[in-house]
Design a protein around this motif. Structure first.
Motif, PDB file in Angstrom:
ATOM      1  N   TYR A  50       6.724   0.883  15.610  1.00 28.98           N
ATOM      2  CA  TYR A  50       7.922   0.144  15.220  1.00 28.98           C
ATOM      3  C   TYR A  50       8.882   1.092  14.505  1.00 28.98           C
ATOM      4  CZ  TYR A  50      10.761  -3.357  12.847  1.00 28.98           C
ATOM      5  OH  TYR A  50      11.797  -4.110  12.381  1.00 28.98           O
ATOM      6  N   CYS A  51      10.160   1.075  14.889  1.00 27.64           N
ATOM      7  CA  CYS A  51      11.153   1.979  14.315  1.00 27.64           C
ATOM      8  C   CYS A  51      12.482   1.264  14.123  1.00 27.64           C
ATOM      9  CB  CYS A  51      11.385   3.174  15.240  1.00 27.64           C
ATOM     10  SG  CYS A  51       9.956   4.211  15.496  1.00 27.64           S
ATOM     11  N   GLU A  52      13.274   1.800  13.224  1.00 26.22           N
ATOM     12  CA  GLU A  52      14.677   1.422  13.084  1.00 26.22           C
ATOM     13  C   GLU A  52      15.471   2.499  13.819  1.00 26.22           C
ATOM     14  OE1 GLU A  52      16.417  -1.098  11.470  1.00 26.22           O
ATOM     15  OE2 GLU A  52      14.511  -2.135  11.159  1.00 26.22           O
ATOM     16  N   VAL A  53      16.147   2.109  14.870  1.00 26.04           N
ATOM     17  CA  VAL A  53      16.876   3.046  15.719  1.00 26.04           C
ATOM     18  C   VAL A  53      18.327   3.071  15.277  1.00 26.04           C
ATOM     19  CG1 VAL A  53      17.498   3.569  18.081  1.00 26.04           C
ATOM     20  CG2 VAL A  53      15.297   2.523  17.595  1.00 26.04           C
ATOM     21  N   HIS A  54      18.860   4.266  15.046  1.00 24.41           N
ATOM     22  CA  HIS A  54      20.222   4.436  14.568  1.00 24.41           C
ATOM     23  C   HIS A  54      21.210   4.485  15.726  1.00 24.41           C
ATOM     24  CE1 HIS A  54      18.392   5.322  10.723  1.00 24.41           C
ATOM     25  NE2 HIS A  54      17.600   6.174  11.354  1.00 24.41           N
ATOM     26  N   ASN A  55      22.402   3.952  15.507  1.00 24.58           N
ATOM     27  CA  ASN A  55      23.455   4.028  16.515  1.00 24.58           C
ATOM     28  C   ASN A  55      23.900   5.463  16.697  1.00 24.58           C
ATOM     29  OD1 ASN A  55      23.458   1.315  17.024  1.00 24.58           O
ATOM     30  ND2 ASN A  55      25.191   0.872  15.707  1.00 24.58           N
ATOM     31  N   GLU A  56      24.300   5.795  17.905  1.00 21.40           N
ATOM     32  CA  GLU A  56      24.766   7.136  18.210  1.00 21.40           C
ATOM     33  C   GLU A  56      26.060   7.041  18.979  1.00 21.40           C
ATOM     34  OE1 GLU A  56      21.582   8.904  20.333  1.00 21.40           O
ATOM     35  OE2 GLU A  56      20.409   9.244  18.556  1.00 21.40           O
ATOM     36  N   PRO A  57      26.886   8.041  19.027  1.00 19.58           N
ATOM     37  CA  PRO A  57      26.734   9.326  18.373  1.00 19.58           C
ATOM     38  C   PRO A  57      27.065   9.289  16.882  1.00 19.58           C
ATOM     39  CG  PRO A  57      28.742   9.325  19.638  1.00 19.58           C
ATOM     40  CD  PRO A  57      28.074   7.998  19.882  1.00 19.58           C
ATOM     41  N   VAL A  58      28.021   8.447  16.471  1.00 17.50           N
ATOM     42  CA  VAL A  58      28.377   8.361  15.053  1.00 17.50           C
ATOM     43  C   VAL A  58      28.436   6.879  14.680  1.00 17.50           C
ATOM     44  CG1 VAL A  58      30.138   8.895  13.328  1.00 17.50           C
ATOM     45  CG2 VAL A  58      29.738  10.474  15.202  1.00 17.50           C
ATOM     46  N   PRO A  59      27.719   6.458  13.634  1.00 20.39           N
ATOM     47  CA  PRO A  59      27.822   5.056  13.222  1.00 20.39           C
ATOM     48  C   PRO A  59      29.235   4.719  12.755  1.00 20.39           C
ATOM     49  CG  PRO A  59      25.965   6.136  12.161  1.00 20.39           C
ATOM     50  CD  PRO A  59      26.752   7.198  12.863  1.00 20.39           C
ATOM     51  N   THR A  60      29.664   3.506  13.037  1.00 17.04           N
ATOM     52  CA  THR A  60      30.997   3.082  12.620  1.00 17.04           C
ATOM     53  C   THR A  60      30.947   2.505  11.212  1.00 17.04           C
ATOM     54  OG1 THR A  60      30.657   0.909  13.567  1.00 17.04           O
ATOM     55  CG2 THR A  60      31.667   2.574  14.991  1.00 17.04           C
ATOM     56  N   ASN A  61      32.095   2.342  10.615  1.00 18.81           N
ATOM     57  CA  ASN A  61      32.193   1.824   9.256  1.00 18.81           C
ATOM     58  C   ASN A  61      32.622   0.350   9.297  1.00 18.81           C
ATOM     59  OD1 ASN A  61      32.017   1.904   6.519  1.00 18.81           O
ATOM     60  ND2 ASN A  61      34.055   2.764   6.200  1.00 18.81           N
ATOM     61  N   PRO A  65      25.731  -4.147  12.371  1.00 18.52           N
ATOM     62  CA  PRO A  65      24.548  -3.377  11.954  1.00 18.52           C
ATOM     63  C   PRO A  65      24.545  -1.968  12.560  1.00 18.52           C
ATOM     64  CG  PRO A  65      23.920  -5.520  12.838  1.00 18.52           C
ATOM     65  CD  PRO A  65      25.377  -5.362  13.077  1.00 18.52           C
ATOM     66  N   CYS A  66      24.093  -1.008  11.781  1.00 17.11           N
ATOM     67  CA  CYS A  66      24.046   0.388  12.231  1.00 17.11           C
ATOM     68  C   CYS A  66      22.699   0.751  12.837  1.00 17.11           C
ATOM     69  CB  CYS A  66      24.348   1.327  11.075  1.00 17.11           C
ATOM     70  SG  CYS A  66      26.020   1.170  10.451  1.00 17.11           S
ATOM     71  N   THR A  67      21.707  -0.136  12.706  1.00 14.91           N
ATOM     72  CA  THR A  67      20.387   0.126  13.253  1.00 14.91           C
ATOM     73  C   THR A  67      19.921  -1.065  14.077  1.00 14.91           C
ATOM     74  OG1 THR A  67      19.267  -0.757  11.301  1.00 14.91           O
ATOM     75  CG2 THR A  67      19.743   1.605  11.316  1.00 14.91           C
ATOM     76  N   HIS A  68      18.928  -0.810  14.906  1.00 16.86           N
ATOM     77  CA  HIS A  68      18.307  -1.847  15.714  1.00 16.86           C
ATOM     78  C   HIS A  68      16.803  -1.797  15.483  1.00 16.86           C
ATOM     79  CE1 HIS A  68      21.981  -2.441  18.043  1.00 16.86           C
ATOM     80  NE2 HIS A  68      22.081  -1.122  18.105  1.00 16.86           N
ATOM     81  N   GLU A  69      16.168  -2.956  15.440  1.00 10.50           N
ATOM     82  CA  GLU A  69      14.716  -3.005  15.387  1.00 10.50           C
ATOM     83  C   GLU A  69      14.204  -2.731  16.791  1.00 10.50           C
ATOM     84  OE1 GLU A  69      13.905  -6.909  14.042  1.00 10.50           O
ATOM     85  OE2 GLU A  69      14.315  -6.429  11.961  1.00 10.50           O
ATOM     86  N   ALA A  70      13.271  -1.793  16.922  1.00 13.20           N
ATOM     87  CA  ALA A  70      12.816  -1.418  18.255  1.00 13.20           C
ATOM     88  C   ALA A  70      11.375  -0.929  18.209  1.00 13.20           C
ATOM     89  CB  ALA A  70      13.710  -0.336  18.831  1.00 13.20           C
TER      90      ALA A  70
END
Length: 110
Positions: A50-61, A65-70
């Protein structure tokens, strides 16, 4: 998820040279593509983790949400060393390089 785990098994089954193959030390695709799998790059996460996946290439402000449960499915086998993840919210397969392993919550197990 079963199909992605079969891809994972085939990737690692073909990661070792065959005794009766072209070379005893190199794989045919290593000779053609001039790159090979690396443990530090391609084994960063175990499948089913189980991981928290970060948005790419650059997270927005923004307020999104900037992450997804995956759940990790395995490495893609490319040069960028990205990993395939199954998103628990959308049901899609995501390919990302940045992630944070987390302990699996009880609601995810259910």
């Amino acid at each position: 998820m079963k199909i992605e785990f079969i891809y994972f098994m085939v990737l690692w089954e073909n990661a070792f040279p065959v005794k009766s193959g072209i070379s005893q030390t190199f794989l045919p695709w290593e000779l053609l593509l001039r790159w090979w799998l690396d443990y530090k790059k391609h084994c960063r996460v175990e499948p089913r983790m189980y991981c928290e996946v970060h948005n790419e290439p650059v997270p927005t402000n923004t307020m999104t949400p900037c992450t997804h449960e995956a759940i990790a499915l395995g490495p893609t086998g490319n040069l960028q060393c990205s990993v395939k993840f199954y998103c628990t919210k959308t049901g899609r397969v995501l390919k990302r390089c940045s992630f944070t392993p987390m302990p699996m919550a009880a609601r995810v197990i259910r």
